[in-house]
Design an enzyme around this catalytic site. Structure first.
Site, mmCIF file in Angstrom:
data_model
loop_
_atom_site.group_PDB
_atom_site.id
_atom_site.type_symbol
_atom_site.label_atom_id
_atom_site.label_comp_id
_atom_site.label_asym_id
_atom_site.label_seq_id
_atom_site.Cartn_x
_atom_site.Cartn_y
_atom_site.Cartn_z
ATOM 1 N N SER A 520 37.231 -128.769 4.394
ATOM 2 C CA SER A 520 36.788 -127.403 4.135
ATOM 3 C C SER A 520 36.276 -127.276 2.699
ATOM 4 O O SER A 520 35.403 -128.037 2.290
ATOM 5 C CB SER A 520 37.931 -126.431 4.441
ATOM 6 O OG SER A 520 37.444 -125.107 4.541
ATOM 7 N N ASP A 640 35.826 -126.488 11.414
ATOM 8 C CA ASP A 640 36.593 -126.678 10.180
ATOM 9 C C ASP A 640 37.659 -127.761 10.368
ATOM 10 O O ASP A 640 38.438 -127.727 11.318
ATOM 11 C CB ASP A 640 37.266 -125.354 9.788
ATOM 12 C CG ASP A 640 37.797 -125.369 8.374
ATOM 13 O OD1 ASP A 640 38.537 -126.315 8.032
ATOM 14 O OD2 ASP A 640 37.496 -124.441 7.608
#
Length: 860
Positions: A520, A640
């Site tokens: 991320s 993600d």
């Protein structure tokens, strides 16, 4: 030894020494070669592990011989050397380090003959070898002599299989030198690497103990020497010395725990060796011994590269650089001829014993020395110039055609003032045999056009200074020796701005980073660091992007009908792409990886190649806000990475990192939630929230519940990482900042810097950093100056000397007694066939015998 009074015994000696039993016929052989030493009580004459040993003959007093067992801090007395007896002769004959410590507990006098002088005596009177060997064998117990019959020495050429998957397991192998690779074949026909094993490792012990078929195929990566221990011999050892079973269980336990931490537990992976510090357990690259260096073309400054790498490796341990020229200088102009194969192999094996890494610099063409370099290599470095057109050299084609099994790494050299790496993909696409690559920014001296004498003279001055631990050559040295330090950055939105401050603290405190990984926001910050390596530029680019994230106009313009997500992703893509342009992951200065969640295959994906901005964007794609990114390679939907692994320290470990510095900036979930019982009314919650006089309650809404469910797997993995021994976990105090607080970049960055500086200063002052950089294997190797007394240029081949001994006439014996020696004759019930029935032999251990002086099986 400093307290000893030494008197050199020559023709003018005051009192002649007592006769040595090993010398007969010509006492003049001792003239000028023997010293009479007197040492006071408490003197340590020689220490266990000493490489340079003398033969000692006790005249008066006693010498006590001690040995430190494995995983023990105390020495155990093995035997006592009395007047008229010798000690140290085994180390002199074999050339191996001393396997025990010799100490005079009271005043003692003894004669000492150095290894070099003993070899001189051997040349003139070869039969002296028999007398000395006789004194060694007499001291060894019958049990060990029987083990000697049971052990088979075998040489395996590079590429040959030791055994194959499914074979019957009837023995265990001990790696004496070389390197082996274990491969498992799956049901679908695909092969997977199970492990690699170096000197001292045990191979196939699990299958042998459990009487199961071989679980893997094991073959030699390079020319290797093995000791083969049959099942019957192992059974006999276990019966005679039950502590061996305890030791094996201990080693197996260490290996299983190390594999559990990496998430790679398989029953066939157990190549056993003891671990050093807490970071060393299970490190796959820690037992490399030899590295071959091969140029792509003649334009590569290979000599300068080799000298630069030698300098960087010197910070880790003793290093030896070998070329065809210095081999001929050391061992003679005919050293590389096939007739001297055994002599050269023995000498090279000895160099591996006393050096942490032996570098083999190949010739520019396919010469016998180049072939030798490849045969001896645990790893082959293929060195090219990054500024040149991607191409494949002639020597590399030879590598491909001969199916060399050693791992091969591409190293591309770049000038300090030159352009950033590019077109790496083209270099790698030409080399399917390469397992990895590194970019090195080289000092100007590497590309200087000096003559060979001038170049050597310059690097002699360079070697007088310690190497720069932050240089790319030092990174290569740590990667090769399994001492790489990885920086792993977790996800957490705007809290990830603290990672920029921590990178600044890392730089200021002198902590090198050899690998970067992230998830991320950590994938974004890690990519900046891998590409730029300059803190000022990293901060400027990170701040510009953070300010871009606060733009309300761009946010509104990217809104879309929320079927898959609230935003189309086009605006976010543009912001990431403007930072990284068309950079490929392969072109980054520091090896880099990022994590995504593949919702098509329901699996974690680790990206080490491809479009940088795309995989950074994919790793930052929060569900509901951004649509999944379609992988350009296979069309899989990527989300993600925090959903599956928000702090991928375990991934960095599996990629070869010894120490992982993990920076956690994830949100901390509240745990003091309201207990509302078995049922929950939404109307009641609405009343509680609207009524200003009502007591506030903490109850999760649907979005919060979905978020927590998504991160359940990640939280469990995070706890495993935090508790692992290889990971140094840091969490700056950033809980007061929200996920979208990008407008507070400066403030969050400063929090990270202050926290990192505090922690890293403690590391530096308390010696933690030095321990991170310390090489476990290097401490067990001899110092570079501890070379043999016998100079390398006059290498002595013991076999050649012994071959000149006239054979004695012996009586014909039965086939049954082939394994019997004169030393078994004293046993009333000695075995007739020690190999086949060797557990039936009774123990014969007296006060002066060594039970198991240097058995390869890990006893004790």
């Amino acid at each position: 030894r400093s307290s000893a009074r030494a008197v050199c015994l020559g023709r003018n000696s005051v009192s002649p020494p007592p006769p040595l039993p090993m010398i007969s016929g010509d006492p003049s052989l001792l003239d000028g070669r023997v010293m009479l030493l007197h040492v006071p009580g408490g003197t340590v004459v020689s220490k266990q592990g000493d490489q340079d040993m003398n033969i000692l003959f006790v005249v008066s007093g006693l010498l006590h011989v001690y040995q430190r067992k494995i995983d023990s801090e105390e020495d155990t007395c093995l035997f006592v050397v009395r007047p008229g007896e010798m000690v140290g002769q085994l180390a002199v004959l074999t050339g191996e380090p001393l396997i025990f410590t010799i100490k005079a507990n009271r005043d003692c006098s003894f004669l000492s003959i150095s290894k070099a002088h003993f070899y001189e005596i051997m040349r003139k009177q070869p039969t002296v070898v028999l007398g000395v060997a006789h004194t060694v064998v007499k001291r060894v117990s019958s049990f060990v002599r029987q083990i000697d019959f049971a052990l088979d020495w075998m040489e395996v050429e590079a590429g040959r299989a030791v055994y194959r998957q499914g074979d019957k397991s009837d023995c265990t192998y001990i790696v004496l030198s070389g390197r082996l690779r274990s491969v498992i074949r799956k049901d679908d026909g695909k092969k997977r690497l199970a492990g690699e094993y170096g000197r001292g490792d045990l191979i196939g012990v699990v299958e042998t103990l459990t009487h199961q078929a071989r679980a893997t195929t094991v073959h030699a990566v390079r020319d290797s020497e093995l000791a083969k221990l049959p099942t019957g011999a192992l059974t006999s050892i276990k019966r005679r010395y039950p502590q061996v079973v305890t030791r094996l269980i201990h080693l197996l336990g260490e290996k299983i725990l190390g594999s559990l931490q990496q998430g790679t537990v398989t029953g066939h992976q157990f190549g056993l060796h003891t671990a050093g510090s807490k970071w060393d357990s299970g490190n796959p690259a820690s037992n490399l011994s030899t590295v071959a260096i091969m140029p792509v073309s003649e334009d590569v400054p290979l000599t300068a590269f080799a000298l630069e790498l030698k300098h960087a490796l010197s910070a880790i341990g003793p290093i030896l650089l070998l070329t065809s020229d210095n081999i001929k200088q050391r061992l003679g102009s005919a050293a590389l001829d096939s007739i001297h194969e055994y002599r050269l192999s023995s000498w090279l094996g000895q160099q591996e014993d006393i050096h942490r890494i032996v570098l083999y610099q190949a010739d520019s063409t396919l010469t016998p020395w180049t072939q030798r370099c490849v045969r001896q290599a645990d790893c082959v470095l293929i060195v090219g110039l990054g500024e040149q057109e991607p191409t494949v050299g002639e020597l590399e084609r030879m590598l491909e055609s001969t199916a060399v099994r050693a791992q091969k790494q591409l190293v591309l050299l770049h000038r300090e003032d030159g352009p950033a790496p590019s077109r790496t993909v083209e270099w790698l696409n030409m080399r399917s045999w390469c397992s990895g690559h590194l970019h090195l920014c080289c000092p100007r001296r590497v590309f200087s056009r000096r003559s060979m004498p001038k170049l050597v003279e310059m690097y002699q001055r360079v070697f007088q200074r310690p190497p720069d631990r932050h240089s790319d050559f030092s990174r290569l040295a740590r990667v090769l020796t399994g001492n790489a330090i990885a920086l792993v950055l977790g996800g957490g939105g705007a809290r990830g701005c603290a990672q920029v401050g921590i990178i600044r603290a890392l730089t200021e405190c002198g902590i090198p980073v050899d690998m970067v990984g992230g998830t991320s926001i950590g994938a974004f910050m890690g990519a900046l660091y891998s590409e730029e390596r300059n803190y000022s530029q990293i901060r400027i680019r990170a701040k510009q992007w953070a300010e871009d994230m606060t733009s309300m106009v761009k946010t509104v313009l990217d809104l879309t009908y929320p079927i898959t997500s609230m935003f189309s992703g086009a605006g976010f893509n543009s912001s990431i792409c403007s930072v990284f342009k068309d950079r490929q992951i392969e072109d980054l200065w520091i090896p880099y990886f990022t994590i995504t969640t593949d919702i098509t295959a329901s699996a974690m994906r680790v990206h080490t190649d491809g479009s940088l901005w795309r995989y950074v964007r994919a790793s930052m794609s929060l569900s509901g806000y951004m649509p999944p990114l379609c992988d350009p390679k296979d069309g899989h939907l990527l989300m993600d990475g925090g959903y599956i692994n928000n702090l991928p320290a375990d991934v960095a470990r599996s990629m070869g990192a010894k120490v992982v510095i993990a920076i956690d900036v994830g949100s901390q979930d509240e745990t003091d939630l309201t207990n509302y019982g078995d049922a929950l009314s939404g109307w009641w919650l609405l009343w509680k929230r609207w009524n200003p006089l009502a007591t506030k309650v903490k109850v999760l809404n649907m979005a919060e519940i979905q978020t927590r469910l998504a991160y359940v797997c990640c939280v469990r993995q995070l706890e495993m990482v935090k508790n692992s021994e290889y990971c140094e976990y840091l969490r700056p105090p950033i809980d007061s900042y929200g996920t979208l607080d990008f407008g507070k970049f400066n403030e969050i960055c400063e929090v990270g810097y202050q926290h990192g500086r505090t922690v890293f200063d403690i590391w530096v002052r308390s010696g933690v950093l030095e321990k991170m950089l310390q090489d476990r294997q290097g401490t067990s190797k001899m110092k570079a100056c501890d070379v043999l007394t016998c100079p390398n240029a006059s290498f002595t081949d013991l076999a050649e000397i012994v071959s000149r001994i006239e054979p004695a006439k012996v009586a014909t014996v039965d086939d049954e007694s082939d394994y019997q020696t004169e030393y078994e004759e004293e046993l009333p019930d000695g075995p007739k066939d020690a190999y086949a029935d060797f557990q039936s032999a009774p123990a014969h251990v007296g006060s002066d015998s060594v039970s198991c002086p240097h058995l390869p099986v890990p006893l004790g």
